[in-house]
Each structure stands twice: as C-alpha cells, then as structure tokens.
Design an enzyme around this catalytic site. Structure first.
Site, PDB file in Angstrom:
ATOM      1  N   LYS A  21       0.835  -1.216   0.000  1.00 31.00           N
ATOM      2  CA  LYS A  21       0.000   0.000   0.000  1.00 31.00           C
ATOM      3  C   LYS A  21       0.863   1.257   0.000  1.00 31.00           C
ATOM      4  O   LYS A  21       0.455   2.272  -0.545  1.00 31.00           O
ATOM      5  CB  LYS A  21      -1.003  -0.021   1.158  1.00 31.00           C
ATOM      6  CG  LYS A  21      -2.042  -1.117   0.937  1.00 31.00           C
ATOM      7  CD  LYS A  21      -3.403  -0.833   1.524  1.00 31.00           C
ATOM      8  CE  LYS A  21      -4.389  -1.875   0.979  1.00 31.00           C
ATOM      9  NZ  LYS A  21      -5.670  -1.900   1.604  1.00 31.00           N
ATOM     10  N   LYS A  63      -3.215  -9.752  -6.550  1.00 30.96           N
ATOM     11  CA  LYS A  63      -4.525 -10.168  -6.037  1.00 30.96           C
ATOM     12  C   LYS A  63      -5.637  -9.245  -6.543  1.00 30.96           C
ATOM     13  O   LYS A  63      -5.412  -8.052  -6.741  1.00 30.96           O
ATOM     14  CB  LYS A  63      -4.462 -10.237  -4.510  1.00 30.96           C
ATOM     15  CG  LYS A  63      -5.153  -9.155  -3.776  1.00 30.96           C
ATOM     16  CD  LYS A  63      -5.111  -9.291  -2.298  1.00 30.96           C
ATOM     17  CE  LYS A  63      -5.490  -7.912  -1.782  1.00 30.96           C
ATOM     18  NZ  LYS A  63      -6.353  -7.824  -0.677  1.00 30.96           N
ATOM     19  N   LYS A 106     -10.424  -4.419  -4.471  1.00 28.74           N
ATOM     20  CA  LYS A 106     -11.454  -3.377  -4.651  1.00 28.74           C
ATOM     21  C   LYS A 106     -10.868  -2.127  -5.282  1.00 28.74           C
ATOM     22  O   LYS A 106     -11.517  -1.431  -6.032  1.00 28.74           O
ATOM     23  CB  LYS A 106     -11.974  -2.934  -3.278  1.00 28.74           C
ATOM     24  CG  LYS A 106     -12.856  -3.866  -2.570  1.00 28.74           C
ATOM     25  CD  LYS A 106     -13.391  -3.121  -1.351  1.00 28.74           C
ATOM     26  CE  LYS A 106     -13.477  -3.999  -0.130  1.00 28.74           C
ATOM     27  NZ  LYS A 106     -12.283  -3.944   0.730  1.00 28.74           N
TER      28      LYS A 106
HETATM   29  N1  AQP Z   1      -8.320 -11.367  -4.030  1.00 30.38           N
HETATM   30  C1  AQP Z   1      -8.702 -11.907  -2.883  1.00 30.38           C
HETATM   31  N2  AQP Z   1      -8.772 -13.251  -2.775  1.00 30.38           N
HETATM   32  C2  AQP Z   1      -9.157 -13.832  -1.603  1.00 30.38           C
HETATM   33  N3  AQP Z   1      -9.507 -13.118  -0.510  1.00 30.38           N
HETATM   34  C3  AQP Z   1      -9.453 -11.779  -0.581  1.00 30.38           C
HETATM   35  N4  AQP Z   1      -9.726 -10.794   0.297  1.00 30.38           N
HETATM   36  C4  AQP Z   1      -9.517  -9.582  -0.286  1.00 30.38           C
HETATM   37  N5  AQP Z   1      -9.107  -9.759  -1.554  1.00 30.38           N
HETATM   38  C5  AQP Z   1      -9.056 -11.106  -1.764  1.00 30.38           C
HETATM   39  C6  AQP Z   1     -10.191 -11.026   1.655  1.00 30.38           C
HETATM   40  O1  AQP Z   1     -11.361 -10.247   1.859  1.00 30.38           O
HETATM   41  C7  AQP Z   1     -11.398  -9.820   3.214  1.00 30.38           C
HETATM   42  C8  AQP Z   1     -11.667  -8.361   3.287  1.00 30.38           C
HETATM   43  O2  AQP Z   1     -10.605  -7.616   2.773  1.00 30.38           O
HETATM   44  P1  AQP Z   1     -10.503  -6.070   3.084  1.00 30.38           P
HETATM   45  O3  AQP Z   1     -11.372  -5.312   2.205  1.00 30.38           O
HETATM   46  O4  AQP Z   1     -10.696  -5.825   4.527  1.00 30.38           O
HETATM   47  O5  AQP Z   1      -9.031  -5.734   2.796  1.00 30.38           O
HETATM   48  P2  AQP Z   1      -8.140  -6.094   1.599  1.00 30.38           P
HETATM   49  O6  AQP Z   1      -7.558  -7.440   1.847  1.00 30.38           O
HETATM   50  O7  AQP Z   1      -7.181  -4.965   1.447  1.00 30.38           O
HETATM   51  O8  AQP Z   1      -9.141  -6.175   0.352  1.00 30.38           O
HETATM   52  P3  AQP Z   1      -9.108  -5.393  -0.997  1.00 30.38           P
HETATM   53  O9  AQP Z   1     -10.252  -5.845  -1.833  1.00 30.38           O
HETATM   54  O10 AQP Z   1      -7.751  -5.522  -1.599  1.00 30.38           O
HETATM   55  O11 AQP Z   1      -9.388  -3.920  -0.537  1.00 30.38           O
HETATM   56  P4  AQP Z   1      -8.595  -2.603  -0.870  1.00 30.38           P
HETATM   57  O12 AQP Z   1      -8.479  -2.570  -2.365  1.00 30.38           O
HETATM   58  O13 AQP Z   1      -9.428  -1.527  -0.299  1.00 30.38           O
HETATM   59  O14 AQP Z   1      -7.280  -2.728  -0.189  1.00 30.38           O
HETATM   60  C9  AQP Z   1     -10.083 -10.230   3.855  1.00 30.38           C
HETATM   61  O15 AQP Z   1     -10.292 -11.410   4.593  1.00 30.38           O
HETATM   62  C10 AQP Z   1      -9.201 -10.511   2.686  1.00 30.38           C
HETATM   63  O16 AQP Z   1      -8.207 -11.476   2.984  1.00 30.38           O
END
Ligand code: AQP
Length: 330
Positions: free
Chosen positions: A113, A195, A198
């Site tokens: 990040k 990965k 969002k």
């Molecule tokens: N690509 C993924 N595959 C499997 N699991 C995933 N998770 C996120 N992306 C994947 C799981 O979803 C839960 C919530 O995630 P989060 O939104 O709290 O944080 P994150 O991991 O940072 O998810 P994003 O989508 O990547 O959000 P942004 O873009 O805002 O940083 C967690 O259990 C995560 O493991």
C-alpha cells in the site's frame, strides 16, 4: 461449553469483489451456525487511504448489505460498524505500544500500500495491524476467517497477544487464522500475478459483486490467458487460466483434475464462457437481495445498531480487564 468465537471484517473501501466473496464472505456464511460470529464493517481501517466522507458512509452500508445478501443472517451473527464500538480505537492504541516498529515494517500489505499511495504513507497505514489485533482480541476470538493476504496480520496478532499475556497474565485468547484451501487468493483478471482488489485501477481486472451479467461476461472474455490453449492448472506458468480454474472450482465444488477433464479438447473461449455463466448464476440471488437492502437504509441501520450493542458488551469487558492490568484508570 459455549460456542467458539469468530471475528472478521471487510474494509468499507468500495464495492466488494469476487475475491472478498470467495476468500472471506463464503466462509463467514458457512461458519455462522457453528460459531458465535462477529462480523464488522472496518470503516476505521478505511481511513488509511484518503476517502470522500459521503462515499465512506455509503461504503459502510454497501458492505453490510453485501454481508446479508451473501447469506449472513443478522439474527445469528453480530453485524456492526467498527466505529460504533469505541473500544476498537482504544485497544488499538494500547496495542500500538506493545507492537514493534520492526514487526510492522515487515508487513507485506504496508509495503504494497505504501508503494500504491506513495504520496500518503501515513502512520495509520503503518500501525493498521495493531488496530486489527485490537479488533480480534477484544472478542477473545478463537478463529479469524480471512483470505491469504491477511494471514500475516493474524500471525502478528498472535505474537502481540502472547507478549501481552506473558507480561500481565492470561488476558487474550490466542486466535488462529482460518484460510480457505482453494480461493484464498483470487487474482486479477488482467494481472493474474496480483490479487484481485477493490481498489484496482486496471480496467476489467476485478469482478465486482454488483457487476451485471453482461459486465461479468465481458470481463471474463477479456481475461488474460496464455498461448497454450489447454485448460490445465499450473499456477506458475499459467496464472490466468489457473485463477479462472480456482474460481470455477470453488463455486462448483470441483477439483482441478475434474475441471481439466471437463474441458479436455475445448479452447479457452468455451471455458471462459462457462466460468462467466457459473459466476453469474452464483451471484444472481445476491444481486436481488442486495438491491432490495440498499433501498432500505433504515433496516440496515437497525441491524448495525443492534449488532453494536451486543459487540460493545463483549468489547467493554475485555478493555476493562486490559486497563486494570496495565494501570489505566477508567
Ligand atoms: N483477491 C482476494 N482473494 C481472496 N480473498 C481476498 N480478500 C480480499 N481480496 C481477496 C479477503 O477479503 C477480506 C476483506 O478484505 P478487506 O477489504 O478488509 O481488505 P483487503 O484485503 O485490502 O481487500 P481489498 O479488496 O484488496 O481492498 P482494498 O483494495 O481496499 O485494499 C479479507 O479477509 C481478505 O483477505
């Protein structure tokens, strides 16, 4: 003996992806009968990146509606906003003081990040894992269902809890990560080495749970593959196809061997269409329910207020105990 406790959450940072659904929410739903589940909407965590205030509010409702639309029953599980239970921020601060800079600087998410938001590498981004440790430890959680990317943070939570317990006697339950065997790391459709996220800015990289069937089909058709033309699982050399196979496998409950047999002699076009159709069918009930819920913010408010009341009762007990142990007068 009471049920074991689960705590997990999703950040209020935008429309949820198929990665969030497969990696986290599907397990949230599965576990709600057997465990005492606390599922929060992590809106304080969302502040580590600059947000539009109105969008942040709306995103919190979107995550709550997604939880319920995916099958989480608010009568079985406790659903609430992280910001409603002030003990999260308080315990997060205490645990900041029991977490080392060296530990935090090893966190992969911090490195990723900071690279993505080089103009805003704030202290919150750095100490995010201590707040997450507070989230989990407040509820004395036994298990934390997450995707693979959050495993490192749960491991750090264990270290912090053990450190605290060694200093002050048994205070926190030591939690275990609960990570799905398949689908723990769904990759981007355009960049299958990263990965699915969002916040991805690459067009057609991410399947959102609110995407229309047409959008899902279009994104699948454009998904990056390779030149071999054989549906075969090989994460290293065929990351695009292997990712689609994992998505298909987790929804249909088929193994990679079964999928290879099913598509023997077929090209990628047929396979991609079938994967798209499977995702569309899986998300059909979600769409219907989600749209209904988003039209009823009053109902969503009732749910999170009820959840916050229950969550606060548990969280306040843990924090009181922590404060007594470390000498903080309340
Ligand atoms: N690509 C993924 N595959 C499997 N699991 C995933 N998770 C996120 N992306 C994947 C799981 O979803 C839960 C919530 O995630 P989060 O939104 O709290 O944080 P994150 O991991 O940072 O998810 P994003 O989508 O990547 O959000 P942004 O873009 O805002 O940083 C967690 O259990 C995560 O493991």
């Amino acid at each position: 003996m009471g049920k074991k406790v689960i705590l997990s959450g999703i950040q209020a940072t935008g429309d949820l992806t198929l990665g969030n659904y497969i990696g986290a929410m599907k397990n949230f739903v599965k576990m709600q009968d057997e465990y005492d589940c606390y599922y929060m909407i992590a809106n304080l965590h969302a502040l580590t990146v600059r947000r539009n205030p109105e969008e942040l509010k709306q995103n919190a409702l979107k995550v709550l509606a997604s939880y319920i639309a995916a099958g989480i029953d608010p009568d079985k599980s406790t659903l609430f906003l992280q910001s409603q239970v002030h003990e999260h921020a308080e315990l997060g601060w205490v645990l900041d003081c029991y977490t080392y800079m060296g530990e935090l600087s090893r966190m992969t998410q911090f490195k990723d990040k900071s690279a993505k938001h080089a103009d805003n590498i704030n202290a919150g981004l750095f100490t995010y894992p201590s707040l997450m440790a507070g989230d989990i430890l407040l509820y004395q959680a036994d298990l934390v269902p997450t995707g693979e990317d959050q495993k490192q943070h749960v491991e750090l939570t264990r270290d912090i809890a053990e450190r605290f317990n060694n200093l002050y006697g048994d205070t926190f339950k030591i939690p275990e990560p609960y990570i799905p065997q398949i689908g723990a790391r769904i990759m981007g459709l355009q960049d299958p080495k990263s990965k699915m996220s969002k916040s991805s800015t690459i067009p057609n990289d991410t399947i959102l749970l609110i995407d229309t069937p047409e959008e899902i089909m279009k994104k699948l058709k454009k998904a990056v593959t390779d030149s071999e033309g054989i549906v075969r699982y090989d994460e290293e050399n065929k990351p695009g196809i292997s990712n689609l196979m994992e998505i298909y496998g987790i929804i249909t409950n088929k193994t990679m061997d079964e999928i290879e047999k099913e598509f023997e002699g077929n090209g990628y076009g047929t396979f991609k269409t079938k994967v798209a159709e499977t995702i569309i069918k899986e998300l059909e009930p979600f769409h219907k329910k989600y749209d209904e819920l988003m039209k009823n913010p009053q109902y969503l408010e009732e749910i999170y207020n009820k959840g916050a009341k229950k969550a606060s009762e548990v969280a306040s007990k843990t924090l009181k105990n922590v404060y007594e142990k470390i000498g903080i007068i309340k």
